[in-house]
Design an enzyme around this catalytic site. Sequence first.
Site, PDB file in Angstrom:
ATOM      1  N   ASN A  83       0.824  -1.203   0.000  1.00  0.00           N
ATOM      2  CA  ASN A  83       0.000   0.000   0.000  1.00  0.00           C
ATOM      3  C   ASN A  83       0.865   1.262   0.000  1.00  0.00           C
ATOM      4  O   ASN A  83       2.032   1.210  -0.385  1.00  0.00           O
ATOM      5  CB  ASN A  83      -1.013  -0.015   1.156  1.00  0.00           C
ATOM      6  CG  ASN A  83      -2.356   0.574   0.748  1.00  0.00           C
ATOM      7  OD1 ASN A  83      -2.434   1.702   0.272  1.00  0.00           O
ATOM      8  ND2 ASN A  83      -3.408  -0.197   0.923  1.00  0.00           N
ATOM      9  N   ARG A  84       0.279   2.382   0.448  1.00  0.00           N
ATOM     10  CA  ARG A  84       0.914   3.684   0.220  1.00  0.00           C
ATOM     11  C   ARG A  84       1.574   4.252   1.474  1.00  0.00           C
ATOM     12  O   ARG A  84       1.063   4.100   2.581  1.00  0.00           O
ATOM     13  CB  ARG A  84      -0.130   4.682  -0.295  1.00  0.00           C
ATOM     14  CG  ARG A  84      -0.655   4.334  -1.677  1.00  0.00           C
ATOM     15  CD  ARG A  84      -1.883   5.145  -2.058  1.00  0.00           C
ATOM     16  NE  ARG A  84      -2.348   4.788  -3.405  1.00  0.00           N
ATOM     17  CZ  ARG A  84      -3.154   3.759  -3.659  1.00  0.00           C
ATOM     18  NH1 ARG A  84      -3.623   3.006  -2.664  1.00  0.00           N
ATOM     19  NH2 ARG A  84      -3.519   3.486  -4.902  1.00  0.00           N
ATOM     20  N   HIS A 109       3.487   0.037  -2.642  1.00  0.00           N
ATOM     21  CA  HIS A 109       3.864  -1.385  -2.761  1.00  0.00           C
ATOM     22  C   HIS A 109       5.374  -1.603  -2.900  1.00  0.00           C
ATOM     23  O   HIS A 109       5.829  -2.448  -3.679  1.00  0.00           O
ATOM     24  CB  HIS A 109       3.151  -2.023  -3.946  1.00  0.00           C
ATOM     25  CG  HIS A 109       1.661  -2.127  -3.795  1.00  0.00           C
ATOM     26  ND1 HIS A 109       1.040  -2.300  -2.583  1.00  0.00           N
ATOM     27  CD2 HIS A 109       0.672  -2.097  -4.725  1.00  0.00           C
ATOM     28  CE1 HIS A 109      -0.276  -2.370  -2.766  1.00  0.00           C
ATOM     29  NE2 HIS A 109      -0.526  -2.246  -4.048  1.00  0.00           N
ATOM     30  N   HIS A 178      -1.218  -9.696  -3.914  1.00  0.00           N
ATOM     31  CA  HIS A 178      -2.081  -8.783  -4.660  1.00  0.00           C
ATOM     32  C   HIS A 178      -2.839  -9.508  -5.773  1.00  0.00           C
ATOM     33  O   HIS A 178      -2.963  -8.992  -6.893  1.00  0.00           O
ATOM     34  CB  HIS A 178      -1.239  -7.642  -5.240  1.00  0.00           C
ATOM     35  CG  HIS A 178      -1.983  -6.364  -5.434  1.00  0.00           C
ATOM     36  ND1 HIS A 178      -3.184  -6.297  -6.114  1.00  0.00           N
ATOM     37  CD2 HIS A 178      -1.702  -5.093  -5.036  1.00  0.00           C
ATOM     38  CE1 HIS A 178      -3.594  -5.035  -6.140  1.00  0.00           C
ATOM     39  NE2 HIS A 178      -2.722  -4.284  -5.497  1.00  0.00           N
ATOM     40  N   ASP A 245     -11.361   1.192  -2.794  1.00  0.00           N
ATOM     41  CA  ASP A 245      -9.907   1.038  -2.670  1.00  0.00           C
ATOM     42  C   ASP A 245      -9.550   1.536  -1.274  1.00  0.00           C
ATOM     43  O   ASP A 245      -8.918   2.569  -1.109  1.00  0.00           O
ATOM     44  CB  ASP A 245      -9.169   1.821  -3.756  1.00  0.00           C
ATOM     45  CG  ASP A 245      -7.684   1.474  -3.803  1.00  0.00           C
ATOM     46  OD1 ASP A 245      -7.249   0.573  -3.061  1.00  0.00           O
ATOM     47  OD2 ASP A 245      -6.941   2.112  -4.590  1.00  0.00           O
ATOM     48  N   GLN A 281      -7.312  -4.511   2.592  1.00  0.00           N
ATOM     49  CA  GLN A 281      -7.622  -3.533   1.550  1.00  0.00           C
ATOM     50  C   GLN A 281      -8.573  -4.180   0.563  1.00  0.00           C
ATOM     51  O   GLN A 281      -8.242  -5.183  -0.072  1.00  0.00           O
ATOM     52  CB  GLN A 281      -6.341  -3.099   0.826  1.00  0.00           C
ATOM     53  CG  GLN A 281      -6.545  -1.964  -0.172  1.00  0.00           C
ATOM     54  CD  GLN A 281      -6.487  -0.578   0.462  1.00  0.00           C
ATOM     55  OE1 GLN A 281      -6.233  -0.450   1.658  1.00  0.00           O
ATOM     56  NE2 GLN A 281      -6.698   0.459  -0.333  1.00  0.00           N
ATOM     57  N   GLU A 309      -6.636  -7.606   0.053  1.00  0.00           N
ATOM     58  CA  GLU A 309      -5.227  -7.640   0.451  1.00  0.00           C
ATOM     59  C   GLU A 309      -5.114  -7.491   1.963  1.00  0.00           C
ATOM     60  O   GLU A 309      -5.323  -6.401   2.501  1.00  0.00           O
ATOM     61  CB  GLU A 309      -4.464  -6.514  -0.247  1.00  0.00           C
ATOM     62  CG  GLU A 309      -4.587  -6.512  -1.758  1.00  0.00           C
ATOM     63  CD  GLU A 309      -4.376  -5.119  -2.337  1.00  0.00           C
ATOM     64  OE1 GLU A 309      -3.253  -4.598  -2.226  1.00  0.00           O
ATOM     65  OE2 GLU A 309      -5.350  -4.552  -2.884  1.00  0.00           O
TER      66      GLU A 309
END
Length: 344
Positions: A83-84, A109, A178, A245, A281, A309
């Site tokens: 993720n971010r 990622h 993923h 998302d 996620q 995820e």
Amino acid sequence: MTTVRREAFGRMPPEEGGGEVEKFVLQSDSVRVEILSFGCIITTLETKDRDGQFSDVVLGFDTLEGYTRKHPFFGAVVGRVANRIANGKFSLDGKEYQLFLNNGPNSLHGGAKGFDKVLWSAQLLPNGVRFFRLSPDGEEGYPGDLKVWVTYTLSGRELAINYQAQTSKTTPISLTNHAYFNLAGQGSRDVYDHEISIQADSYLPVDGTQIPTGEVAAVQGTGFDLRQPVELGKHLQKFHLDGFDHNFCLHQGQDRRLVARVFHPPTGRTMEVHTTQPGIQFYTGNNLDGSLKGKGSATYPKHSAFCLETQNWPDAVNKPHFPNVLLHPGEEYNHTTWLVFNIA
């Protein structure tokens, strides 16, 4: 009884070292899964419908070339941090670290060349395969030599994915797979007829760049309340959502727990997600646009798959009130996710 075999899948391009990529085929009576030593990628996952017919329910490519080119992380293990991370920045012990920005202003990622884009070494197990790699100190800007093991085991209808890691310096870590699923079969047009439930009382609202704002919001009375099954297409329409998302906040604890279930009424296929992770996620393939040519020449339009995820919460390294994402020397990172496929 699970059978396991390995076979050649291709070679990396010369500029990537030219190493051989292997494919591992795990097969039980009810599930068949193929996994690459490149990115620990699940390329195929076949499971039965109510008539006993097998279909491949994950998106991907027929050749290695598809996976070495740019694609949206189909089937791969992503890391060091899934993720971010906001602005690709975090501070540890008074030192600031800058990561590569590969998602607008943020790092996503693992950065430019994350765990999804490297060759792993593989060891066959009686019912699966264990992958290993050493992520060196400074790789993609992250501190510490990180030893990582990802183990896939298949038992009947259940695929288990275990992630373990040890580090030489304190580092953030959050690993996930993923895979993009469509229980109607990969190449099917959309996932609107899937029914989904997620056992989460809260979720993380995000800003315009998909970074959590820091608020932990109750799902009650919102389009994010998925505690009872909803039919995805109708639900998106009802709440005027372009798709999901978002991180859903799971009940904390190290024990295995059921966190999500997807049911596809036309085929009878169900998929349950169990995990030890604090977040999941839910992503509905909003950025798929039909431009990629997938397996069997299928195209993958928007909303033609979903991802679930399991992970730590996004940007947790910059948000002290989120679950701890730091691994210290002498500790072990150890999480497992189980995917259970059934027929209803």
